[in-house]
Design a protein around this motif. Structure first.
Motif, mmCIF file in Angstrom:
data_model
loop_
_atom_site.group_PDB
_atom_site.id
_atom_site.type_symbol
_atom_site.label_atom_id
_atom_site.label_comp_id
_atom_site.label_asym_id
_atom_site.label_seq_id
_atom_site.Cartn_x
_atom_site.Cartn_y
_atom_site.Cartn_z
ATOM 1 N N SER A 14 0.840 -1.203 0.000
ATOM 2 C CA SER A 14 0.000 0.000 0.000
ATOM 3 C C SER A 14 0.868 1.243 0.000
ATOM 4 N N GLU A 15 1.950 1.180 0.784
ATOM 5 C CA GLU A 15 2.880 2.304 0.830
ATOM 6 C C GLU A 15 3.529 2.514 -0.528
ATOM 7 N N SER A 16 3.902 1.403 -1.182
ATOM 8 C CA SER A 16 4.531 1.464 -2.494
ATOM 9 C C SER A 16 3.615 2.109 -3.519
ATOM 10 N N GLU A 17 2.352 1.699 -3.517
ATOM 11 C CA GLU A 17 1.400 2.250 -4.477
ATOM 12 C C GLU A 17 1.159 3.727 -4.222
ATOM 13 N N ARG A 18 1.150 4.127 -2.947
ATOM 14 C CA ARG A 18 0.930 5.535 -2.611
ATOM 15 C C ARG A 18 2.122 6.382 -3.022
ATOM 16 N N LYS A 19 3.327 5.878 -2.733
ATOM 17 C CA LYS A 19 4.527 6.668 -3.011
ATOM 18 C C LYS A 19 4.839 6.759 -4.503
ATOM 19 N N SER A 20 4.464 5.717 -5.257
ATOM 20 C CA SER A 20 4.766 5.723 -6.683
ATOM 21 C C SER A 20 4.002 6.833 -7.413
ATOM 22 N N ALA A 21 2.936 7.337 -6.776
ATOM 23 C CA ALA A 21 2.109 8.358 -7.410
ATOM 24 C C ALA A 21 2.555 9.774 -7.070
ATOM 25 N N GLN A 22 3.536 9.927 -6.158
ATOM 26 C CA GLN A 22 3.972 11.258 -5.752
ATOM 27 C C GLN A 22 5.402 11.219 -5.257
ATOM 28 N N PRO A 23 6.128 12.350 -5.362
ATOM 29 C CA PRO A 23 7.504 12.410 -4.857
ATOM 30 C C PRO A 23 7.514 12.162 -3.354
ATOM 31 N N CYS A 24 8.606 11.572 -2.873
ATOM 32 C CA CYS A 24 8.669 11.231 -1.447
ATOM 33 C C CYS A 24 10.097 11.341 -0.934
ATOM 34 N N ASP A 25 10.225 11.827 0.302
ATOM 35 C CA ASP A 25 11.550 11.961 0.915
ATOM 36 C C ASP A 25 12.076 10.632 1.431
ATOM 37 N N ASN A 26 11.211 9.609 1.512
ATOM 38 C CA ASN A 26 11.609 8.293 2.019
ATOM 39 C C ASN A 26 11.380 7.271 0.905
ATOM 40 N N PRO A 27 12.323 7.197 -0.051
ATOM 41 C CA PRO A 27 12.091 6.400 -1.270
ATOM 42 C C PRO A 27 11.959 4.905 -0.996
ATOM 43 N N LEU A 28 11.327 4.222 -1.936
ATOM 44 C CA LEU A 28 11.157 2.786 -1.859
ATOM 45 C C LEU A 28 12.458 2.078 -2.217
ATOM 46 N N PRO A 29 12.617 0.829 -1.750
ATOM 47 C CA PRO A 29 13.867 0.104 -2.019
ATOM 48 C C PRO A 29 14.167 -0.042 -3.503
ATOM 49 N N GLU A 30 13.141 -0.337 -4.320
ATOM 50 C CA GLU A 30 13.406 -0.525 -5.744
ATOM 51 C C GLU A 30 13.945 0.733 -6.412
ATOM 52 N N SER A 31 13.469 1.902 -5.943
ATOM 53 C CA SER A 31 13.953 3.160 -6.510
ATOM 54 C C SER A 31 15.419 3.392 -6.162
ATOM 55 N N VAL A 32 15.757 3.188 -4.891
ATOM 56 C CA VAL A 32 17.136 3.395 -4.440
ATOM 57 C C VAL A 32 18.074 2.404 -5.112
ATOM 58 N N LEU A 33 17.691 1.147 -5.154
ATOM 59 C CA LEU A 33 18.569 0.101 -5.688
ATOM 60 C C LEU A 33 18.773 0.257 -7.193
ATOM 61 N N ARG A 34 17.735 0.651 -7.896
ATOM 62 C CA ARG A 34 17.891 0.886 -9.333
ATOM 63 C C ARG A 34 18.795 2.073 -9.600
ATOM 64 N N SER A 35 18.691 3.101 -8.762
ATOM 65 C CA SER A 35 19.561 4.265 -8.935
ATOM 66 C C SER A 35 21.014 3.923 -8.644
ATOM 67 N N CYS A 36 21.232 2.838 -7.893
ATOM 68 C CA CYS A 36 22.599 2.375 -7.596
ATOM 69 C C CYS A 36 23.118 1.421 -8.675
ATOM 70 N N TYR A 38 21.455 -1.487 -9.829
ATOM 71 C CA TYR A 38 21.031 -2.877 -9.712
ATOM 72 C C TYR A 38 19.774 -3.139 -10.526
ATOM 73 N N SER A 39 19.679 -4.362 -11.008
ATOM 74 C CA SER A 39 18.454 -4.816 -11.656
ATOM 75 C C SER A 39 17.521 -5.318 -10.557
ATOM 76 N N VAL A 40 16.296 -4.816 -10.531
ATOM 77 C CA VAL A 40 15.398 -5.114 -9.417
ATOM 78 C C VAL A 40 14.092 -5.721 -9.920
ATOM 79 N N ALA A 41 13.711 -6.853 -9.323
ATOM 80 C CA ALA A 41 12.398 -7.462 -9.536
ATOM 81 C C ALA A 41 11.591 -7.287 -8.249
ATOM 82 N N ILE A 42 10.275 -7.227 -8.373
ATOM 83 C CA ILE A 42 9.419 -6.971 -7.213
ATOM 84 C C ILE A 42 8.382 -8.078 -7.083
#
Length: 208
Positions: A14-36, A38-42
């Motif tokens: 639920s948190e993931s779906e909410r955050k994906s729709a708006q910018p957030c100061d506490n990013p989701l793991p997939e966002s952080v890991l992809r920016s580093c 890494y290839s990420v599956a969910i």
């Protein structure tokens, strides 16, 4: 290690779906890991996770600590991979009551980590994972040897009682029988103990 599997539970989904729709100061793991890099599956359930873990080098658990044990048991039954907990504001808050739980975890990742910090967390997590598995294998082997010794000692005791021989003579007899039958010593010992118990049970029934 380049391919990671991120696991969300119902609360973090639920948190993931909410955050994906708006910018957030506490990013989701997939966002952080992809920016580093890494290839990420969910995955949001065990069916998805079982399918995706085959191509993953590590698993990142974005869920409360209380759910890690059940997830970890399932994941490790499918493939040996490092298990890392994503410690965010939400998962930390949801885990307050489970801070004393004994969980299988190889490392921690946070939303504020940079690429180098993630790299080293995954590196040491992988080492921890395989050391834990090696320790588990050694423990299993030790328990197996203890169990085998128990059966052999019981069989020796039975032979000593029935044949009126010493322990060393009973052991030699067991070893000779194992060689003749081309069986393991513990298998011969187990057969002797089981037959003896069966005879004792029949004797007790006959007495009644």
């Amino acid at each position: 290690m380049r391919s990671l599997l991120v696991i969300h539970d119902q609360a973090t989904r639920s948190e993931s779906e909410r955050k994906s729709a708006q910018p957030c100061d506490n990013p989701l793991p997939e966002s952080v890991l992809r920016s580093c890099g890494y290839s990420v599956a969910i995955a949001y359930n065990e069916i998805q996770a079982k399918s995706l873990i085959r191509d993953s080098d590590a698993t990142v658990l974005h869920l409360p600590v209380s759910d890690i044990r059940s997830w970890g048991t399932s994941l490790l039954s499918w493939k040996l991979v490092p298990l890392l907990w994503w410690c965010s504001d939400s998962t930390a808050t949801l885990s307050v009551d489970a801070c004393e739980d004994n969980v299988m975890i190889d490392g921690i990742l946070t939303p504020l980590m940079g690429a180098q910090e993630v790299h080293w967390a995954l590196h040491f997590g992988a080492k921890q994972c395989f050391e834990r598995q090696q320790w588990q294998n050694e423990r299993t082997q030790l328990l197996s040897r203890i169990e085998e010794r128990k059966w052999i000692d019981m069989a020796k005791g039975i032979l000593c009682e029935i044949k009126h021989i010493s322990e060393s003579e009973a052991y030699d007899l067991l070893r000779k029988q194992a060689m003749n039958e081309r069986k393991r010593l513990v298998d011969v010992a187990t057969s002797i103990v089981n037959v003896y118990r069966l005879l004792q049970e029949q004797k007790q029934k006959g007495a009644k």
